[in-house]
Design an enzyme around this catalytic site. Structure first.
Site, PDB file in Angstrom:
ATOM      1  N   ASP A 252      43.482  51.627  36.210  1.00 43.62           N
ATOM      2  CA  ASP A 252      44.873  51.485  35.763  1.00 43.62           C
ATOM      3  C   ASP A 252      45.529  50.250  36.368  1.00 43.62           C
ATOM      4  OD1 ASP A 252      44.611  52.844  38.235  1.00 43.62           O
ATOM      5  OD2 ASP A 252      46.643  53.630  38.103  1.00 43.62           O
TER       6      ASP A 252
ATOM      7  N   GLU B 241      45.234  55.822  39.259  1.00 47.15           N
ATOM      8  CA  GLU B 241      45.239  55.910  40.723  1.00 47.15           C
ATOM      9  C   GLU B 241      46.621  55.640  41.290  1.00 47.15           C
ATOM     10  OE1 GLU B 241      45.358  54.960  44.749  1.00 47.15           O
ATOM     11  OE2 GLU B 241      45.614  53.368  43.267  1.00 47.15           O
ATOM     12  N   GLU B 242      47.407  54.799  40.588  1.00 49.23           N
ATOM     13  CA  GLU B 242      48.643  54.280  41.157  1.00 49.23           C
ATOM     14  C   GLU B 242      49.831  55.244  41.132  1.00 49.23           C
ATOM     15  OE1 GLU B 242      48.858  51.645  42.778  1.00 49.23           O
ATOM     16  OE2 GLU B 242      47.280  50.269  42.138  1.00 49.23           O
TER      17      GLU B 242
ATOM     18  N   ARG C 209      35.307  51.643  58.134  1.00 45.19           N
ATOM     19  CA  ARG C 209      35.840  52.353  59.290  1.00 45.19           C
ATOM     20  C   ARG C 209      35.586  53.845  59.100  1.00 45.19           C
ATOM     21  NH1 ARG C 209      39.295  51.175  63.340  1.00 45.19           N
ATOM     22  NH2 ARG C 209      40.400  52.914  64.336  1.00 45.19           N
TER      23      ARG C 209
ATOM     24  N   HIS D  39      49.971  44.362  44.714  1.00 47.03           N
ATOM     25  CA  HIS D  39      51.235  44.745  44.068  1.00 47.03           C
ATOM     26  C   HIS D  39      52.248  43.595  44.048  1.00 47.03           C
ATOM     27  CE1 HIS D  39      50.611  49.407  44.424  1.00 47.03           C
ATOM     28  NE2 HIS D  39      49.453  48.754  44.345  1.00 47.03           N
TER      29      HIS D  39
END
Length: 391
Positions: free
Chosen positions: A80, A138-139, A177, A362
């Site tokens: 998306d 996802e956003e 990580r 963004h």
């Protein structure tokens, strides 16, 4: 077999870039990705894979079955875009006004399509099954992951791998990580209701702006005075709707805020303190408060044992590409829902542009080094081949 895979991916790098640029020109917002989902489905036509459509909301599940017993690994890419007007000046800039791939999901889909095609061509070289998750939305909460999980995308899956290209990380490198790696998220809307009146007679009114302004200041103490200094938390007031006229006292104000925490415990502490401050605001100013608090994406947790396997495998087998440990990242990511269901790892591929200024995700001028596509494909492909290798 990994060497054979790497060579094949290198030969298809141009295809990855071509797909990425096509998707970049044609972005679609979360929960509206009809053409993108169809593009993904069309790509797999004629290939030796099983495609399941409409998983969740427009999600696509691709099954690559070796035909031999073994483990099942899932790899995920989102597709998306964002409600942002692009300002990059790229020759393949968005053709859709006010919509832009400003987070790299076009790159995720491009590398994943080519990698999946290549692995399907080489499926005799591994055992078990590979599940390719093409995820929408996802956003925007509630995100696309939950719907796909509800529709069974993880059934039979042992582990899940996800990757994000990062414009703020050095190109040419892979970063990882163990443990908590991205914050969980919540958001809230607070309406403060007072009593309107004439600007010359504040004693006859109850100024909602004054009360709401106090809240904006006081809520900053949640992080500075209520969290352990070694915890990661953020509270941001992103909207303060108090516009009116200079000589009129507002009778109500609406605030909207964003909350981030690197652990669920931190998120709960922030929620408790915001609710406490809201109650205190009513007592202190005599106003009425309406708080709508929404707990959202959980903190993203990389399974330590699986992360150790992934990082060690990449360091040993991904030739010429440095693999380094990194710090936890402030943004949230709905890959966290997969990680709550299965031992998973989410890692990063550096994608800082080689030339010009680096802009964060963004941002209207966001861009990436397209070299990151091949590196992402190599990294994920290496994990797939090693994890599903023939014994």
């Amino acid at each position: 077999m990994i060497d054979q895979l790497i060579k094949a991916l290198e030969e298809k790098e141009g295809m990855m870039i071509e797909i990425r640029r096509h998707l970049h020109e044609n972005p679609e917002l979360s929960f509206q990705e009809e053409r993108t989902a169809q593009y993904i489905v069309d790509f797999y036509k004629g290939k030796e894979v099983q495609v399941v459509t409409d998983v969740g909301d427009r999600g696509v599940k691709v099954i690559i079955d070796s035909g031999k017993p073994g483990k099942t690994l899932a790899i995920r890419a989102d597709f998306d875009a964002l409600p942002i007007q692009e300002d990059t000046g790229l020759p393949f800039a968005s053709k859709n006004p006010g919509v832009m791939h400003a987070c790299g999901h076009d790159a995720h889909t491009a590398y994943m399509l080519v990698l999946a095609e290549t692995l399907a061509e080489m499926k005799d070289s591994f055992s078990g099954k590979l599940i390719v998750i093409h995820q929408p939305a996802e956003e925007v909460p509630p995100g696309g992951a939950q719907g796909m999980i509800k529709d069974g995308v993880l059934e039979g899956v042992d582990h899940v791998v996800g990757v994000h290209v990062m414009s703020t990380m050095e190109a040419g490198k892979v970063f990882y990580r163990a443990g908590f790696i991205q914050t969980g998220r919540a958001f809230f809307k607070l309406k403060v209701i007072g009593k309107g009146g004439h600007g010359s007679s504040p004693h006859l009114a109850n100024d909602a702006i004054v009360a709401a302004s106090h809240f904006v200041t006081a809520v900053q103490t949640v992080v500075s005075r209520r969290l352990n200094p070694f915890e990661t938390g953020v509270v941001t007031i992103g909207s303060f709707d108090g516009k009116g006229q200079f000589n009129i006292i507002r009778d109500n104000v609406t605030l909207e805020g964003d909350v981030r925490g690197l652990t669920e415990e931190t998120k709960k502490t922030i929620e408790k303190e915001i609710k406490r401050l809201t109650s205190g605001l009513e007592e202190l100013f005599g106003v009425t408060c309406e708080l709508d608090y929404n707990d959202d994406y959980p903190a993203l947790y990389n399974d330590p044992e699986f992360t150790d396997y992934v990082s060690s495998t990449l360091k040993e087998q991904l030739e010429g590409i440095p693999v380094e440990e990194c710090e936890a990242q402030p943004p949230s990511e709905d890959f966290a829902y997969y990680a709550k269901e299965k031992p998973s790892v989410f890692f990063y591929v550096g994608a800082a542009p080689e030339d010009g200024e680096i802009f964060p995700h963004h941002h209207p001028k966001f861009d990436i080094s397209e070299k990151s596509l091949l590196i992402a494909a190599k990294a994920v492909g290496t994990i797939v081949q090693d994890y599903l290798k023939n014994e």
